[in-house]
Motif scaffolding. Structure first.
Motif, short mmCIF file in Angstrom:
data_model
loop_
_atom_site.label_atom_id
_atom_site.label_comp_id
_atom_site.label_asym_id
_atom_site.label_seq_id
_atom_site.Cartn_x
_atom_site.Cartn_y
_atom_site.Cartn_z
N TRP A 157 1.00 -1.01 0.44
CA TRP A 157 0.02 0.33 0.02
C TRP A 157 0.93 1.14 0.58
O TRP A 157 0.62 2.64 -0.93
CB TRP A 157 -0.76 -0.06 0.89
N GLY A 158 1.62 1.46 0.93
CA GLY A 158 2.87 2.42 1.01
C GLY A 158 3.63 2.90 -0.61
O GLY A 158 3.41 3.86 -0.98
N LEU A 159 3.74 1.59 -1.40
CA LEU A 159 5.04 1.10 -2.49
C LEU A 159 3.67 2.05 -3.31
O LEU A 159 4.65 3.14 -4.57
CB LEU A 159 5.53 0.23 -2.58
N TYR A 160 2.85 1.85 -3.52
CA TYR A 160 1.99 2.14 -4.22
C TYR A 160 1.63 3.52 -4.07
O TYR A 160 1.57 4.46 -4.99
CB TYR A 160 0.68 1.84 -4.13
N THR A 161 1.38 4.00 -3.08
CA THR A 161 1.68 5.45 -2.73
C THR A 161 2.49 6.43 -3.49
O THR A 161 2.53 7.78 -4.11
CB THR A 161 1.27 5.84 -1.31
N ILE A 162 3.73 5.73 -2.61
CA ILE A 162 5.03 7.27 -3.43
C ILE A 162 4.87 6.48 -4.91
O ILE A 162 5.16 8.04 -5.25
CB ILE A 162 5.93 6.10 -3.06
N SER A 163 4.89 5.45 -5.49
CA SER A 163 5.09 6.04 -6.80
C SER A 163 3.73 5.99 -8.06
O SER A 163 4.27 7.18 -8.47
CB SER A 163 4.99 3.93 -7.36
N THR A 164 2.31 6.22 -6.70
CA THR A 164 1.47 7.33 -7.69
C THR A 164 2.22 8.51 -7.31
O THR A 164 1.66 9.48 -7.85
CB THR A 164 0.00 6.97 -7.12
N THR A 165 2.90 9.10 -6.68
CA THR A 165 3.01 10.62 -6.44
C THR A 165 4.47 11.04 -7.43
O THR A 165 4.57 11.65 -7.82
CB THR A 165 3.83 10.65 -4.81
N MET A 166 5.42 9.59 -7.44
CA MET A 166 6.33 9.85 -8.13
C MET A 166 6.22 9.91 -9.60
O MET A 166 6.53 10.87 -10.35
CB MET A 166 7.37 9.02 -8.16
N ARG A 167 5.27 9.18 -10.02
CA ARG A 167 4.35 8.99 -11.49
C ARG A 167 3.51 10.95 -11.33
O ARG A 167 4.52 11.68 -12.21
CB ARG A 167 3.27 8.59 -11.47
N PHE A 168 2.86 11.30 -10.12
CA PHE A 168 2.98 12.84 -10.54
C PHE A 168 4.21 14.06 -10.80
O PHE A 168 4.55 15.02 -11.97
CB PHE A 168 2.06 13.59 -9.26
N VAL A 169 5.50 13.42 -9.79
CA VAL A 169 6.57 14.21 -10.24
C VAL A 169 6.90 14.17 -11.74
O VAL A 169 7.68 15.53 -12.24
CB VAL A 169 7.50 13.92 -9.42
N ASN A 170 7.21 12.95 -12.02
CA ASN A 170 8.05 12.73 -13.07
C ASN A 170 7.22 13.21 -14.09
O ASN A 170 7.69 14.02 -15.42
CB ASN A 170 8.63 11.29 -13.42
N GLU A 171 6.28 13.12 -14.53
CA GLU A 171 5.09 13.00 -15.53
C GLU A 171 4.35 14.17 -16.08
O GLU A 171 4.57 15.54 -16.36
CB GLU A 171 4.45 11.88 -15.84
N ASP A 172 3.62 14.83 -14.75
CA ASP A 172 2.89 16.04 -14.52
C ASP A 172 3.59 17.39 -14.17
O ASP A 172 3.33 18.75 -14.70
CB ASP A 172 1.67 15.35 -13.67
N ALA A 173 4.24 17.12 -13.05
CA ALA A 173 5.02 18.07 -12.71
C ALA A 173 6.84 17.87 -14.07
O ALA A 173 7.75 19.74 -13.61
CB ALA A 173 5.71 18.15 -10.93
N SER A 174 6.84 17.66 -14.17
CA SER A 174 8.22 17.31 -15.07
C SER A 174 9.03 17.43 -14.79
O SER A 174 10.21 18.41 -14.99
CB SER A 174 7.73 18.78 -16.23
N SER A 175 9.62 16.84 -13.40
CA SER A 175 10.73 17.20 -12.56
C SER A 175 11.40 16.17 -12.10
O SER A 175 10.65 14.99 -11.81
CB SER A 175 10.20 17.76 -10.70
N ILE A 176 12.53 16.11 -11.95
CA ILE A 176 13.36 14.96 -10.75
C ILE A 176 13.55 14.97 -9.22
O ILE A 176 13.65 16.16 -9.02
CB ILE A 176 14.48 14.72 -11.64
N HIS A 177 13.20 14.53 -8.59
CA HIS A 177 12.83 14.54 -7.33
C HIS A 177 14.50 13.90 -7.28
O HIS A 177 14.80 14.65 -5.91
CB HIS A 177 11.93 12.97 -6.63
N GLY A 178 15.03 12.95 -7.03
CA GLY A 178 16.89 12.94 -7.02
C GLY A 178 16.57 12.22 -5.44
O GLY A 178 18.02 12.22 -5.28
#
Length: 804
Positions: free
Chosen positions: A118-139
């Motif tokens: 459940w936690g990995l699912y939440t983080i994966s969903t957030t990271m998809r937003f960061v990479n694709e929607d926000a066009s950003s690298i978390h790093g």
């Protein structure tokens, strides 16, 4: 730590106002921030405060400033929510929702597989937003950048090098190497070409690598070199293949996080779990239809043990409460609410569930009301007494008058649950008024349950109210045509026998119970016998210490102790009563006869004849025949004589205000028994109401003869004195007649013991009082009517008054 608190407080005091107070510090690994538990000054709500000391970490100040700037602007459900920020010359503060580092749980190995997914699912969903929607690298995706909320959800932070590729100078290219332990977490291409090498790579490559390292550390623990990442170990098999693609050394072969998420969400994929489906449904519950909602609730009940308690409390519960109150969730949703509420403490119950329960009791929805009443046993322990008496009870009692029988019945049953949390005024006032109505309800089951309810709440009723209400209510139920209502009344009487005194037991309860002994139903007859035994034992206990007699003790002469001898007058000392009541005689007949003969033995003096001859041991005036006392009448076959006004006569009849005659019979002044049956009318009306003096003087009783006369004591004495010494009866009394006439000649004085002085005589005509005989039918009808009236009195006396 105390020094750090004081330093932080001092810094805040010198800078702009910060509306949050610092609490205990939470240790963080691999982070530039010092995390504190905090509270909001305005309302005391919980929060967390990320603090950065500029003077202590000047080299990493660009990382803190970048994180502050990105954290303010980035908004997503998977990101730690920012409440407020403050930047001074010496410190940077970021106040957020209350969070706990994920590293705490990982080190303690406190996470199960479903929670991790459940936690990995939440983080994966957030990271998809960061990479694709926000066009950003978390790093900086690692365990130390993830936090768990009070609901158990995983939230993303660690935005020290978060960079958008649209920026002129992305921070990750310049400051990536300043991150704590950056070498260990860096992707292979960074190790070969530095952080600037990311300019030529796809936007997801470094974050995909860090997603792989995150999965490894969560399932397997700490790693030191990249070679260890090739071993799957405890990673679930369905996640094994995607994990390997995330950790590919060739960045072009590396799986994007968005693709990793899609593979997991496929049917039977590693993200297709009940917990994840529940989270998605909860977030969109407002737009779901009834069928989908019902299916979700069923699955939630079946899989409740798989979910973290914190998730249920902080995430699922608030959404379900909203659905119940505003989304039409109804009883089915509220049943899940109560299931979750079982794991709440008292403070959480009071702040979360209690307000909702109070609002639901005011709802006009019958289904909600019935559900609340059915589930009161699960809630009552958590509801404060003041809330029940002031807020719930006024709404609950409206169910007593509802047109739906099920609402009325459930309302009656609920009283047993809330009775201990009601005030005495509510119990002995409002509640009894409503129960009086339900005991007359058209539904027999409601009447029966009302009787049971009264029996079980008897101990809560006031002492004055208890006996009156219970006696009236139970005896009423004993006449109920519904067999179970009568049986409930008998059982309730037996259970509450201690509430009645000896008078109520003997005069109210036992007569009503006796009717059940001849009931047509055997179950009632058996229970009536049991209840009868209980009350007989109760009466026996209550009367065990009663005195043997309420009459005062008497001396050897029959004079009550403490009574003056001159008080009685006449020929017997002290004017003692005609009969005594010896205490030691075994037979009731024996004591009456022996007492009377004992009185004869105690009389002093002799019976003297007054110019007459004695016959059969009893003297009568010469020429006078025996007959009605004071009014001579003709007799046949008996010529005995008796004293005119002897002391014996005064003893035996001095206390009587009435006169009797016996036509045709012999005898003396004492009533002779001719062997005939006694007239029951001689016992009076068996009326317990005492009569006045005038009523006693004018009482009409039937004697042993055929005539009935109305007379007084003065008539007896004056008539007897007027005829003294005559050898023949006055005119008009020679034959049997129903009318007698007396003269007004004053009576002469007589001598001898107990002589009566002459007094003027008022002539009067004495008419026989004809005995009124009712026809048989009329008598039967009258008796039946009286019986019915008396029967209706049981349970109805002051019934309505008693409930006021």
């Amino acid at each position: 730590m105390e020094w750090l608190k004081s330093a932080a407080a001092s810094a805040v005091s010198r800078g702009p106002a910060f509306g949050y107070s610092f609490g205990d510090r939470v240790d963080l690994d691999d982070s530039i921030w010092a995390l504190h538990n905090g509270t909001k000054k305005d309302d005391g709500s919980k929060c967390s405060i990320f603090a950065f000391d500029i003077n202590a970490n000047k080299s990493r100040l660009p990382l803190a400033k970048n994180a502050l700037r990105k954290w303010r602007t980035l908004r997503h459900p998977g990101v730690v929510r920012v409440l407020d920020t403050l930047e001074t010359d010496t410190n940077i503060y970021i106040a957020t929702e209350r969070v706990v580092p994920l590293g705490w749980h990982v080190k303690r190995n406190a996470l199960n597989t479903e929670t991790i997914k459940w936690g990995l699912y939440t983080i994966s969903t957030t990271m998809r937003f960061v990479n694709e929607d926000a066009s950003s690298i978390h790093g900086n995706l690692r365990v130390s950048s993830i936090y768990t909320t009070e609901s158990g959800e995983w939230k993303l932070a660690g935005f020290e090098v978060l960079s958008s590729l649209k920026e002129e100078d992305p921070a990750i290219y310049t400051y990536g190497g300043l991150l704590p332990d950056s070498t260990r977490y860096a992707a292979p291409e960074i190790g070969r070409g530095g952080w600037d090498g990311l300019k030529n790579q796809a936007i997801h490559v470094t974050d995909s690598w860090n997603m792989g390292t995150l999965i490894y550390e969560i399932f397997n623990g700490y790693f030191s070199t990249a070679d260890q990442l090739s071993q799957i170990k405890s990673i679930p098999p369905p996640m094994g293949t995607p994990y390997k693609r995330l950790t590919q050394t060739n960045p072009k072969m590396r799986l994007p996080i968005s693709h990793f998420l899609e593979q997991g969400k496929r049917s039977n994929g590693f993200f297709d779990t009940p917990l994840i489906r529940c989270c998605e449904f909860i977030e969109n519950m407002g737009v779901k239809d009834d069928r989908e909602r019902e299916e979700f609730l069923q699955n939630l009940e079946d899989t409740k043990d798989q979910f973290p308690e914190e998730f249920f409390k902080a995430k699922v519960l608030p959404e379900l409460l909203k659905s119940v109150e505003y989304g039409g969730g109804g009883p089915k949703v509220f049943s899940v609410v109560l299931m979750i509420a079982e794991k709440l403490n008292e403070d959480e119950w009071e702040s979360t569930i209690t307000p909702c329960v109070v609002r639901l009791f005011s709802s006009p929805d019958r289904a909600i009301r019935v559900f609340l009443l059915d589930n009161l046993p699960r809630m009552i322990e958590h509801l404060p007494k003041k809330v029940v008496s002031d807020s719930i009870f006024p709404q609950l009692v409206t169910g007593f008058s509802d047109v739906a029988p099920i609402v009325r019945e459930q309302t009656v049953k609920s009283i047993l649950i809330i009775i201990d949390k009601l005030s005495d005024r509510q119990i002995n006032g409002d509640l009894l008024k409503y129960l009086a109505k339900t005991q007359n309800d058209e539904q027999p089951g409601i009447r029966t349950n009302t009787t049971i309810c009264l029996g079980k709440i008897a101990k809560n009723l006031g002492q004055h109210t208890r006996a009156k209400v219970l006696a009236a209510a139970f005896t009423r139920s004993l006449r109920d045509p519904f067999v179970h209502a009568r049986n409930a009344a008998l059982m309730a009487l037996a259970a509450t026998a201690d509430c009645f005194d000896e008078t109520d037991c003997a005069t109210k309860c036992l007569p009503a119970i006796c009717v059940g002994l001849i009931d047509k139903e055997k179950i009632i007859r058996v229970q009536a016998q049991k209840t009868m035994d209980v009350f007989l034992a109760r009466i026996k206990t209550l009367t065990a210490n009663m005195p043997d007699s309420a009459l005062p003790p008497v001396d050897a002469n029959g004079v009550p102790t403490g009574t003056s001898a001159a008080a009685g007058g006449g020929g017997v000392a002290g004017g003692a009563p005609r009969m005594g009541t010896p205490q030691n005689d075994a037979s009731w007949a024996g004591w009456a006869i022996s007492s009377f003969t004992k009185k004869l033995g105690s009389v002093t003096g002799e019976i003297q004849a007054q110019g007459t001859t004695a016959t059969s041991g009893v003297s009568t005036p010469a020429g006078e025949e025996s007959g009605t006392l004071g009014v001579p009448s003709s007799t046949t076959g008996n010529t005995g004589s008796r004293p005119g006004s002897s002391s014996l006569q005064r003893q035996a009849f001095g206390g009587m205000n009435t006169n009797t005659s016996r036509g045709g019979g012999g005898g003396g002044g004492l009533m002779a028994d001719d062997g005939g049956d006694d007239d029951l009318d001689a016992w009076g009306d068996m009326d317990d109401t005492p009569k006045t003096v005038e009523e006693k003087k004018n009482t009409t009783i039937s004697g042993f003869g055929r005539t009935t006369m109305t007379t007084t004591e003065d008539d007896v004495i004056s008539s007897f004195a007027a005829n003294k010494g005559k050898s023949s009866l006055p005119k008009g009394l020679g034959k049997k007649t129903t009318t007698s006439t007396t003269t007004t000649t004053p009576a002469s004085n007589s001598t001898g013991t107990g002589a009566v002085k002459s007094r003027p005589i008022v002539s009067r005509a004495v008419k026989p009082a004809a005995k009124k005989v009712l026809p048989a039918a009329a008598t039967t009808t009258a008796a039946k009517k009286k019986t019915e009236e008396e029967g209706d009195a049981w349970g109805n006396d002051n019934w309505d008054v008693d409930w006021k």
